[in-house]
Enzyme design. Structure first.
Site, PDB file in Angstrom:
ATOM      1  N   GLU A 144       0.695  -0.949   0.410  1.00 30.02           N
ATOM      2  CA  GLU A 144      -0.011   0.160   0.270  1.00 30.02           C
ATOM      3  C   GLU A 144       1.221   1.440  -0.045  1.00 30.02           C
ATOM      4  O   GLU A 144       0.475   2.454   0.991  1.00 30.02           O
ATOM      5  CB  GLU A 144      -1.220   0.042   1.430  1.00 30.02           C
ATOM      6  CG  GLU A 144      -2.529  -0.963   1.241  1.00 30.02           C
ATOM      7  CD  GLU A 144      -3.536  -0.802   2.610  1.00 30.02           C
ATOM      8  OE1 GLU A 144      -3.243  -0.386   3.137  1.00 30.02           O
ATOM      9  OE2 GLU A 144      -4.110  -1.782   2.601  1.00 30.02           O
TER      10      GLU A 144
ATOM     11  N   GLU B 145      -5.782  -8.314  -0.743  1.00 28.51           N
ATOM     12  CA  GLU B 145      -6.715  -7.885   1.073  1.00 28.51           C
ATOM     13  C   GLU B 145      -8.012  -7.641   0.501  1.00 28.51           C
ATOM     14  O   GLU B 145      -7.870  -6.841  -0.323  1.00 28.51           O
ATOM     15  CB  GLU B 145      -5.017  -6.892   2.191  1.00 28.51           C
ATOM     16  CG  GLU B 145      -4.131  -7.084   2.147  1.00 28.51           C
ATOM     17  CD  GLU B 145      -3.891  -5.760   2.911  1.00 28.51           C
ATOM     18  OE1 GLU B 145      -5.189  -5.151   3.729  1.00 28.51           O
ATOM     19  OE2 GLU B 145      -2.595  -5.528   2.813  1.00 28.51           O
TER      20      GLU B 145
END
Length: 512
Positions: free
Chosen positions: A170, A289
């Site tokens: 991320e 995710e």
């Protein structure tokens, strides 16, 4: 309410990858400590692995597990978790104290006990190329170098042989330690990928895509990062979390439509960028995710408690208690993954234990299945072979966030053996829905039918606890199949707000 679903046993989307049924263990909250690892627990072995948790993990069936983060990895020094000396560190990502009692070797042993492949993430936040090269050499080189011999001295004579590696996590997010622009990250990821392939040409590399579809850089981030890395990587990540906001249940139940669009948009960007670069290759989408959650708990409760309580080991963070509604949405998200197997190469539900997880534990106490455990277990167990292309005609649900969606969400798979599975979500909250499923070109019977819905005496908010687990699949009577020379017609009545799994057998007809 009613829905007509049509498909052909010969019209397939693509093979179902076993890595689609992955999970995630991060050094966050109680995922590791008092989750999978608790020395002294009545069920723990000599390594401190909780036996009750391992039993549930094996039942759940994750095929690949991402580790050690997540936001945690962007400040992690992997060397802290190997060898006899384990320094205690602060973890700024989760305002926690990390003891490092559990590290790389422990996770490898635990994953082997769980029967899962390891997907390892490297730190491209505070560290970079050299750290990634070092941990790869430590893990995968047979011996004869300082790092590989250190691994052997630490008890692993044979290399771990990890295939899957995430190039950071991320990095588009301002919350990420070492957050970078797309150009900064793309350059670093490319150089890291180059040296990792020099050390081990057989690795599969996942470059970090957007943290969610609502990021202001979504799209431009992927294009820029892929311009740097497309020739060097195999997959690009996509992270997706969904929650019910302001009592808008219908939009929440339509989350899989949003995931379908997110995957489709990302796939289009991949194709455009590969064409722009003149590259003839495939880059898969790693949904490494995904889940449902209540982010308000983190924003309003957990962060305030952490600030008041100071730094401590494995605090309780985002331990969402899931409901019937959450389980139904998780089932539909799994169906979305199955519908997109032509582009999605792997996926990891985040996370496995305690932290927004299908499994919960209490320190020194029991472990139990949350409602979201059951759809994952059913799909991981039953889905195989190829995913079928289906069309749905019937009632539609109008939502504020996602427009109109089918009232019934569906995915289906068939195997070479002739066995099949159909997964159905009824988004109608107040009424049953009659479904007619026509599968041309094959003759099936219904071997078994199970549904997860509001239990007797409960509501859509019913949960499972350590003392009582009322939310679970139960047999669904009345599912029937009739065959003719052209194929099979399956009829079933779905309860309101339900997730249903049908097991098909290669027979001329039958009923559950």
């Amino acid at each position: 309410m009613s829905a007509d679903i049509e498909g052909d046993a010969g019209e397939v989307i693509g093979p179902v990858p076993r890595r689609l049924f992955g999970s995630f263990v991060e050094h966050m909250g109680r995922a590791v400590y008092t989750g999978i690892h608790e020395p002294g627990h009545s069920t723990s072995d000599e390594r401190g692995f909780r036996g009750d948790v391992l039993e549930l993990v094996r039942e759940l069936g994750p095929t690949v597990i991402r580790y050690p983060g997540g936001n945690f990895v962007s400040g992690y020094r992997w060397e802290d978790g190997v060898g006899p000396e384990r320094p205690v560190r602060l973890d700024p990502a989760w305002h926690s104290v990390e003891s490092n009692r559990f590290g790389l070797h422990e996770f490898v042993a635990w994953a082997e006990a769980a029967g899962a492949e390891v997907m390892y993430a490297v730190n491209l936040g505070t560290r970079g190329i050299q750290e990634a090269a070092d941990v790869l050499e430590y893990c995968n080189h047979p011996g004869g170098t300082e790092l590989s011999e250190r691994r052997r001295a630490n008890g692993a004579d044979r290399p771990f042989g990890f295939k899957l590696w995430c190039l950071g996590n991320e990095m588009d997010g301002p919350w990420q330690i070492g957050h970078k622009t797309a150009d900064e990250y793309g350059r670093l990821a490319a150089e890291t990928a180059r040296v990792m392939r020099m050390i081990d040409p057989g690795v599969e590399l996942v470059v970090a895509g957007s943290s969610h579809a609502g990021m202001p850089t979504f799209g431009s981030w992927e294009r820029t990062v892929l311009r740097h890395t497309a020739a060097l990587v195999d997959h690009i990540s996509l992270h997706a979390y969904y929650q019910e906001l302001h009592g808008d249940t219908d939009s929440y139940l339509a989350s899989s439509a949003a995931l379908d669009r997110y995957i489709g948009t990302t796939a289009g960007i991949i194709d455009e960028t590969l064409a722009e670069l003149g590259l003839d290759k495939r880059i898969g989408i790693s949904v490494d995710e995904w889940n449902v959650w209540d982010l308000r708990r983190w924003n309003e409760v957990d962060q305030a408690r952490l600030a008041e309580g100071g730094w401590r080991e494995h605090p309780r963070i985002i331990e969402d208690t899931y409901t019937v509604t959450d389980a139904v949405v998780v089932g539909s998200l799994l169906s979305s993954l199955l519908r997109n197997v032509d582009r999605v190469t792997m996926a990891n539900q985040a996370q496995l234990v305690n932290v927004i997880a299908p499994i919960r534990t209490e320190p020194g106490g029991p472990a139990w299945r949350q409602p979201t455990f059951h759809p994952f277990r059913q799909v991981a167990t039953l889905a195989g072979g190829v995913s079928l292309r289906l069309t749905v005609e019937g009632e539609r649900l109008r939502t504020a966030q996602h427009g109109e969606v089918d009232l019934v969400d569906v995915a289906a798979t068939v195997e070479e053996s002739g066995r099949g599975a159909v997964f159905l979500t009824n988004r109608a909250t107040a009424s049953p829905t009659e479904v007619r499923l026509r599968l041309r070109g094959a003759r099936y019977g219904v071997y078994a039918a199970e549904t997860l819905t509001t239990p007797d005496g409960g509501t859509r908010h019913t949960v499972n606890t350590a003392d009582s687990q009322p939310v679970r699949p139960v047999p669904l009577p009345g599912a029937a199949a009739t065959s003719d020379p052209g194929g099979t017609t399956i009829t079933v009545t779905l309860p309101p707000l339900s997730w249903t799994a049908l097991q098909l057998c290669p027979e001329a007809g039958g009923h559950a």
